[in-house]
Design an enzyme around this catalytic site. Structure first.
Site, PDB file in Angstrom:
ATOM      1  N   HIS A  83      71.274 -24.696 106.070  1.00 56.90           N
ATOM      2  CA  HIS A  83      72.658 -24.209 106.030  1.00 56.90           C
ATOM      3  C   HIS A  83      73.280 -24.348 107.426  1.00 56.90           C
ATOM      4  CE1 HIS A  83      76.095 -21.503 105.684  1.00 56.90           C
ATOM      5  NE2 HIS A  83      75.585 -20.734 106.634  1.00 56.90           N
ATOM      6  N   ASP A 112      96.054 -46.417 118.932  1.00 59.51           N
ATOM      7  CA  ASP A 112      94.782 -46.173 118.231  1.00 59.51           C
ATOM      8  C   ASP A 112      93.820 -45.541 119.229  1.00 59.51           C
ATOM      9  OD1 ASP A 112      92.322 -46.422 116.636  1.00 59.51           O
ATOM     10  OD2 ASP A 112      93.473 -47.815 115.410  1.00 59.51           O
ATOM     11  N   TRP A 148      67.460 -23.198 112.673  1.00 63.17           N
ATOM     12  CA  TRP A 148      68.152 -24.393 113.172  1.00 63.17           C
ATOM     13  C   TRP A 148      67.818 -24.635 114.634  1.00 63.17           C
ATOM     14  CZ3 TRP A 148      72.297 -25.356 116.698  1.00 63.17           C
ATOM     15  CH2 TRP A 148      72.762 -24.227 117.386  1.00 63.17           C
ATOM     16  N   SER A 175      75.758 -40.356 117.570  1.00 64.77           N
ATOM     17  CA  SER A 175      77.081 -40.365 116.955  1.00 64.77           C
ATOM     18  C   SER A 175      78.052 -39.481 117.737  1.00 64.77           C
ATOM     19  CB  SER A 175      76.954 -39.898 115.506  1.00 64.77           C
ATOM     20  OG  SER A 175      78.192 -39.488 115.008  1.00 64.77           O
ATOM     21  N   SER A 176      77.582 -38.267 118.090  1.00 65.59           N
ATOM     22  CA  SER A 176      78.461 -37.346 118.829  1.00 65.59           C
ATOM     23  C   SER A 176      78.815 -37.888 120.198  1.00 65.59           C
ATOM     24  CB  SER A 176      77.782 -35.995 119.031  1.00 65.59           C
ATOM     25  OG  SER A 176      77.660 -35.331 117.835  1.00 65.59           O
ATOM     26  N   HIS A 259      74.128 -23.348 124.016  1.00 60.49           N
ATOM     27  CA  HIS A 259      75.280 -22.521 124.316  1.00 60.49           C
ATOM     28  C   HIS A 259      76.565 -23.336 124.471  1.00 60.49           C
ATOM     29  CE1 HIS A 259      77.228 -18.820 124.549  1.00 60.49           C
ATOM     30  NE2 HIS A 259      77.974 -19.322 125.507  1.00 60.49           N
ATOM     31  N   GLU A 261      77.078 -25.983 123.053  1.00 60.89           N
ATOM     32  CA  GLU A 261      77.316 -26.458 121.692  1.00 60.89           C
ATOM     33  C   GLU A 261      78.224 -25.509 120.910  1.00 60.89           C
ATOM     34  OE1 GLU A 261      76.677 -29.061 119.848  1.00 60.89           O
ATOM     35  OE2 GLU A 261      77.155 -28.193 117.886  1.00 60.89           O
ATOM     36  N   TYR A 263      80.509 -23.760 122.119  1.00 64.16           N
ATOM     37  CA  TYR A 263      81.867 -23.958 122.630  1.00 64.16           C
ATOM     38  C   TYR A 263      82.438 -25.286 122.168  1.00 64.16           C
ATOM     39  CZ  TYR A 263      81.349 -19.694 125.121  1.00 64.16           C
ATOM     40  OH  TYR A 263      81.172 -18.376 125.395  1.00 64.16           O
ATOM     41  N   SER A 274      96.609 -23.049 119.617  1.00 67.59           N
ATOM     42  CA  SER A 274      97.685 -23.120 120.614  1.00 67.59           C
ATOM     43  C   SER A 274      98.750 -24.122 120.212  1.00 67.59           C
ATOM     44  CB  SER A 274      97.109 -23.531 121.975  1.00 67.59           C
ATOM     45  OG  SER A 274      96.062 -22.665 122.333  1.00 67.59           O
ATOM     46  N   HIS A 308      71.171 -15.849 127.790  1.00 63.24           N
ATOM     47  CA  HIS A 308      71.532 -14.612 127.068  1.00 63.24           C
ATOM     48  C   HIS A 308      71.111 -14.697 125.603  1.00 63.24           C
ATOM     49  CE1 HIS A 308      75.801 -16.409 126.316  1.00 63.24           C
ATOM     50  NE2 HIS A 308      75.057 -16.609 125.274  1.00 63.24           N
ATOM     51  N   HIS A 309      70.686 -15.880 125.166  1.00 63.19           N
ATOM     52  CA  HIS A 309      70.084 -15.987 123.832  1.00 63.19           C
ATOM     53  C   HIS A 309      68.618 -15.578 123.878  1.00 63.19           C
ATOM     54  CE1 HIS A 309      73.501 -18.284 122.105  1.00 63.19           C
ATOM     55  NE2 HIS A 309      73.634 -18.698 123.337  1.00 63.19           N
ATOM     56  N   THR A 334      88.371 -15.778 128.099  1.00 63.63           N
ATOM     57  CA  THR A 334      88.615 -15.661 126.659  1.00 63.63           C
ATOM     58  C   THR A 334      89.721 -14.642 126.406  1.00 63.63           C
ATOM     59  OG1 THR A 334      86.257 -16.059 126.411  1.00 63.63           O
ATOM     60  CG2 THR A 334      87.454 -15.442 124.437  1.00 63.63           C
ATOM     61  N   LYS A 337      93.111 -16.081 126.932  1.00 64.31           N
ATOM     62  CA  LYS A 337      93.600 -16.866 125.790  1.00 64.31           C
ATOM     63  C   LYS A 337      94.208 -15.972 124.721  1.00 64.31           C
ATOM     64  CE  LYS A 337      91.124 -21.120 126.121  1.00 64.31           C
ATOM     65  NZ  LYS A 337      92.325 -21.946 125.842  1.00 64.31           N
ATOM     66  N   ARG A 456      67.310 -10.547 111.033  1.00 69.94           N
ATOM     67  CA  ARG A 456      67.869 -11.707 110.367  1.00 69.94           C
ATOM     68  C   ARG A 456      66.729 -12.559 109.804  1.00 69.94           C
ATOM     69  NH1 ARG A 456      69.574 -15.646 115.415  1.00 69.94           N
ATOM     70  NH2 ARG A 456      70.335 -16.971 113.739  1.00 69.94           N
TER      71      ARG A 456
END
Lengths: 540, 375
Positions: A83, A112, A148, A175-176, A259, A261, A263, A274, A308-309, A334, A337, A456
């Site tokens: 998932h 283009d 994941w 690809s990315s 991390h 990622e 963002y 915005s 922090h993870h 943040t 924003k 979890r």
């Protein structure tokens, strides 16, 4: 007829007839047109959104009641893992690349993307990568079931699927990276001469920064999974203490990727919000330059907060404190924003069409996710929150009613421009209200579950967690079903929508906010063959 | 407070047309039973209120604006798009709040980290899928598995609502004395696990090949429950933790009886079939069921079936040797005593629920050691 007038009005595409799309289905295989590729990215992402969503439905069905009713625990773990992988790499990221493909050339006045052939290749590599990872579901030993994050040593217990999953990650990474290079090259080289950097729409700015994030992190991820591969098949011991390695090393490398990622999935979200909010507030975006600097600050901070993870893995005290302070800092840009969006609405002249509704829900619900993020940055308290449903609630708030809602908003906002047809506003608003209410029934109770002590990634739970799980599941089913309305709207709009003729600017005075609204609706196959000279800019 | 909670639950459930299954739920973090857990709870409440107030201010402004500054009310849009003063203020105020938060957070973090001057040490080893506790320096060492009732119920799909402490109960709880500073050292045998008892205020990962430390001092006697919180494979959800804190005198008594029981020679006398099968089922549920499953069918492609397996129903001696030595896939069960081995072998060869029916009884005396575990 209208195409001719448009040609005349913009004087920018004399030879449309000579470069129309390829005839037949081959058009979609060989196309190098940014609009075609953008469409394919978006439709693929939508399809994957339903695949990943179906997996979430399986998870919520199993968690509807205590006891094991539907699936085996191993398959349950595969579902949580797949998932996440499908939603992150198959739905949210490709959807934003799709938007970038469609909108960036039109927003900066370019004909283009800078590298159209590579553009085609990066899309088809994405499809290959996702198909490969989906195929592991049918392999002996099942799909990866270690989460994941693919933590070793657990992930090394995967059956036949492991090398396929790793190769899929490599494909997705390539690809990315190609997509990111293309976007950066386009933004830096293809802008209309009058389009200076500080006149670019924020969506373009956020994607420029996201592009650099992607180029920096995807090789790191590829490297970490390659080390898994050699640990498993070539007798290295990067992550095995018995050979002098360290399983926690993997987590450092992974989160150095992981991390930034997250963002990657949220910065373009900020960009779209915005873009949309000023149009429906009929006011220029508040604090344009501070938005740009805040985005850059968040991107920079994202590289120095990864552990922090990992507050509970046994970091030295200096590490715990440093990563706590650095993480708390993210709240500042943040916050800027969120305050800017609020100030943009302040004293505006607001209307609440579906794109605006989704955008406002994004600001509110993303802020809730931000609050729980701030709570978890406090390291000692994270010793309680970590790996519970509290964090599941946190990151789903920052992904579903944030990234996904903004993708919906973008769909409603630009679909009239893409197709030339207006979507059904009533059904759109119904879709919004069902989604906004059910997403909270789905995720808000998960805060309670986590605080009460539910870990979890468990397929079955103690009886005191039963009530909120049931409510959460009901919210999940309603949310899942509501998304079928969006599917209906997409198909309906492509086929003609309400039948009303949409103007070039679609939304009232939108041409003051972005170049794309100066083009005809639907947009011709080729646009801005000569660069526009007048750049709408509402902030100087 | 309780009334409000009941009302809240009542309204929520009624609005969804549900019958509340259990009124005994909580909404907030638990305060816990140690000084550190109280500090953590206070920090949690502090940051929660900070967020609530910021939320009220921001969302309040936003909703005020959405109500009053709308086109349908004829509001004309202003045209401002920056204000340096405001922007500086809303950068500085959050910074000050964060600094104010960081101070107590740092204090608590340092306290959590201070494992010095402990009164005793317990080594905790995470294994797929149970915990192993060793009271360092006392000789007490035992395994702590999910209790038999939860084990059976979650596997055969019967109704768990009547099981006391479903999935949060173990056969051998961790017993600690109150008022003593206890140092834990964590490690793991296979994959990463994480040891969490919410009432103690923290969790700590158990990493294979490495040692982590943490400490606690429980002030109130009682039973405190928790779970593994790092995904550790198929049965991650089924390895709970139970800590019983008791007065020093009771603890000393417990330590002695546990040690005596641990050193007891196993009863190797012959047992009747009924006894063998009952004991065998208990051993099976604790040691075998995670892989070979409650119906003995295993998991296709991952764990072999016991039903109809030639290895299980064939010769006794090779089977004993196989169990004691293990393979690269299957752990060695040298830890099982002869009477336990005899019982579980009888069980797997004859249990109708596993689909085997050899029709023999293996007695403890028949167990011949492959290698000696009596060091």
């Amino acid at each position: 007829m209208s195409a001719v007038t448009a040609e005349h009005a913009h004087d920018d595409h004399h030879d449309d007839h000579a470069h129309g799309p390829e005839k037949g289905w081959l058009r979609w295989i060989v196309t190098t047109n940014h609009k075609d590729i953008g469409t394919m990215y978006l439709l693929f992402a939508l399809a994957m959104f339903f695949v990943g969503g179906a997996m979430a439905m399986i998870i919520r069905a199993e968690l509807f009641e205590p006891g094991l009713q539907f699936v085996d625990p191993q398959f349950f773990n595969s579902m949580t893992t797949m998932h996440a992988l499908v939603m992150v790499f198959g739905a949210v990221m490709p959807a934003f690349v799709g938007l970038a493909n469609w909108m960036i050339p039109m927003m900066i006045g370019a004909p283009d993307m800078a590298l159209p052939r590579m553009n085609n290749m990066s899309f088809w590599m994405l499809v290959a990568g996702i198909l490969l990872i989906a195929s592991t579901l049918f392999m002996e030993g099942g799909a990866p079931a270690g989460g994941w994050t693919l933590y070793p040593p657990l992930v090394l217990q995967t059956g036949k699927a492991l090398p396929f999953a790793i190769f899929a990650v490599h494909l997705l990474g390539v690809s990315s990276i190609m997509g990111a290079i293309n976007i950066i090259a386009t933004i830096l080289n293809m802008r209309a001469p009058a389009m200076t950097l500080m006149k670019m729409p924020l969506f373009v700015w956020t994607w420029l920064i996201t592009g650099f994030l992607l180029i920096a992190i995807m090789p790191v991820f590829a490297g970490s999974v390659t080390m898994l591969l050699t640990d498993k098949f070539f007798h290295t011991s990067f992550f095995d203490a018995a050979g002098g390695g360290d399983p926690v090393l993997y987590q450092h490398i992974f989160w150095f990727f992981g991390h930034p990622e997250v963002y990657v999935m949220i910065l373009p979200t900020f960009g779209v919000a915005s873009t949309i909010i000023p149009v429906f507030a009929r006011k220029p975006l508040f604090g344009y330059s501070s938005m740009v600097y805040a985005t850059a600050a968040i991107a920079f901070l994202s590289f120095i907060v990864w552990a922090h993870h990992m507050f509970t893995v046994g970091l030295p005290i200096a590490g715990e404190l440093y990563f706590m302070y650095a993480t708390m800092l993210i709240a500042i840009p943040t916050g800027v924003k969120v305050f800017n969006w609020t100030a943009t609405m302040w004293k505006g002249s607001m209307t609440f069409e579906t794109p605006m509704l989704f955008s406002i829900a994004f600001v509110v619900l993303f802020t809730l996710g931000g609050f729980t993020g701030l709570m978890m940055s406090i390291a000692p308290v994270d010793f309680q929150y970590h790996d519970t449903y509290f964090i599941v609630a946190h990151f789903h708030y920052t992904l579903v009613p944030a990234s996904v809602f903004i993708l919906m908003a973008a769909g409603y906002y630009w679909m009239p421009k893409w197709t030339g047809h207006m979507y059904n506003e009533k059904i759109g608003q119904l879709h919004f209200w069902l989604s906004a209410i059910s997403v909270n029934i789905l995720f808000f109770p998960q805060h309670f579950l986590g605080l009460a002590g539910m870990p979890r990634r468990i397929p079955d739970y103690a009886i005191q967690f039963a009530d909120w799980n049931m409510i959460s599941s009901i919210g999940g089913f309603i949310f899942g079903a509501s998304q079928l309305l969006f599917l209906w709207i997409v198909i309906d709009t492509i086929k003609g929508g309400t039948g009303e003729k949409v103007s070039d600017e679609v939304w009232e005075d939108a041409h003051k906010h972005g170049l794309e609204w100066t083009l005809p609706s639907p947009v011709p196959y080729h646009t801005f063959s000569t660069p526009p000279t007048v750049i709408p800019c509402d902030h100087d | 407070m309780k009334k409000i909670k009941q009302l809240f639950a009542g309204v929520t459930f009624a609005s969804l047309g549900l019958q509340s299954a259990q009124a005994d739920y909580t909404l907030n973090l638990m305060q816990g039973v140690t000084t550190v857990s109280h500090d953590i709870f206070d920090l949690h409440m502090l940051i929660l209120w900070v967020c609530v107030f910021i939320g009220i201010a921001v969302f309040g402004t936003m909703f005020y604006s959405m109500y009053h500054h709308r086109k349908s009310k004829g509001h004309k849009a202003a045209n401002f798009h920056e204000n340096t003063t405001v922007e500086i203020i809303w950068t500085i105020i959050p910074t000050l709040i964060l600094v104010a938060m960081a101070i107590p957070a740092t204090k608590t973090m340092l306290e959590l980290d201070n494992v010095q001057n402990s009164d005793m040490s317990i080594k905790v080893t995470g294994k797929q899928w149970y915990w192993d506790y060793e009271y360092l320096g006392t000789g007490v060492h035992f395994e702590s598995h999910l209790d038999a009732v939860s084990e059976k119920v979650h596997r055969d799909g019967s109704d768990p609502t009547r099981v006391p402490h479903y999935l949060l109960n173990v056969d051998n709880p961790l017993v600690v004395p109150v008022g003593k500073k206890i140092r834990f050292v964590f490690t793991a045998a296979d994959v990463i696990h994480s040891w969490w008892v919410p009432d103690l205020g923290w969790k700590k990962d158990a990493n294979p090949g490495f040692i982590n430390e943490a400490w606690t001092q429980v002030d109130k006697p009682g039973t405190y429950r928790g779970q593994c919180t790092e995904l550790c494979g198929r049965d991650h959800g089924f390895m709970p933790i139970v800590v019983i804190a008791m007065e020093q005198a009771d603890y000393d008594k417990w330590l002695q009886t546990t040690l005596a029981k641990q050193n007891e020679k196993p009863d190797l006398s012959d047992q009747n079939r009924q006894q063998l099968m009952t004991n065998g089922e208990a051993v099976y549920l604790k040691n075998c069921v995670a892989c070979h499953q409650i119906d003995g069918k295993g998991i296709n492609g991952t764990y072999p079936a016991l039903s109809g397996s030639a290895k299980v129903t064939g010769g006794i001696d090779p089977l004993i040797g196989f169990l004691q030595a293990g393979t690269s896939r299957m752990p060695a069960f040298a830890k099982l005593k002869d009477n336990e081995l005899a019982a579980v072998i009888t069980y797997i060869r004859n249990a109708p629920e596993l689909g085997n029916k050899v029709g023999d009884e293996i007695q403890p005396k028949a167990i011949t050691p492959v290698y000696d575990d009596d060091e």
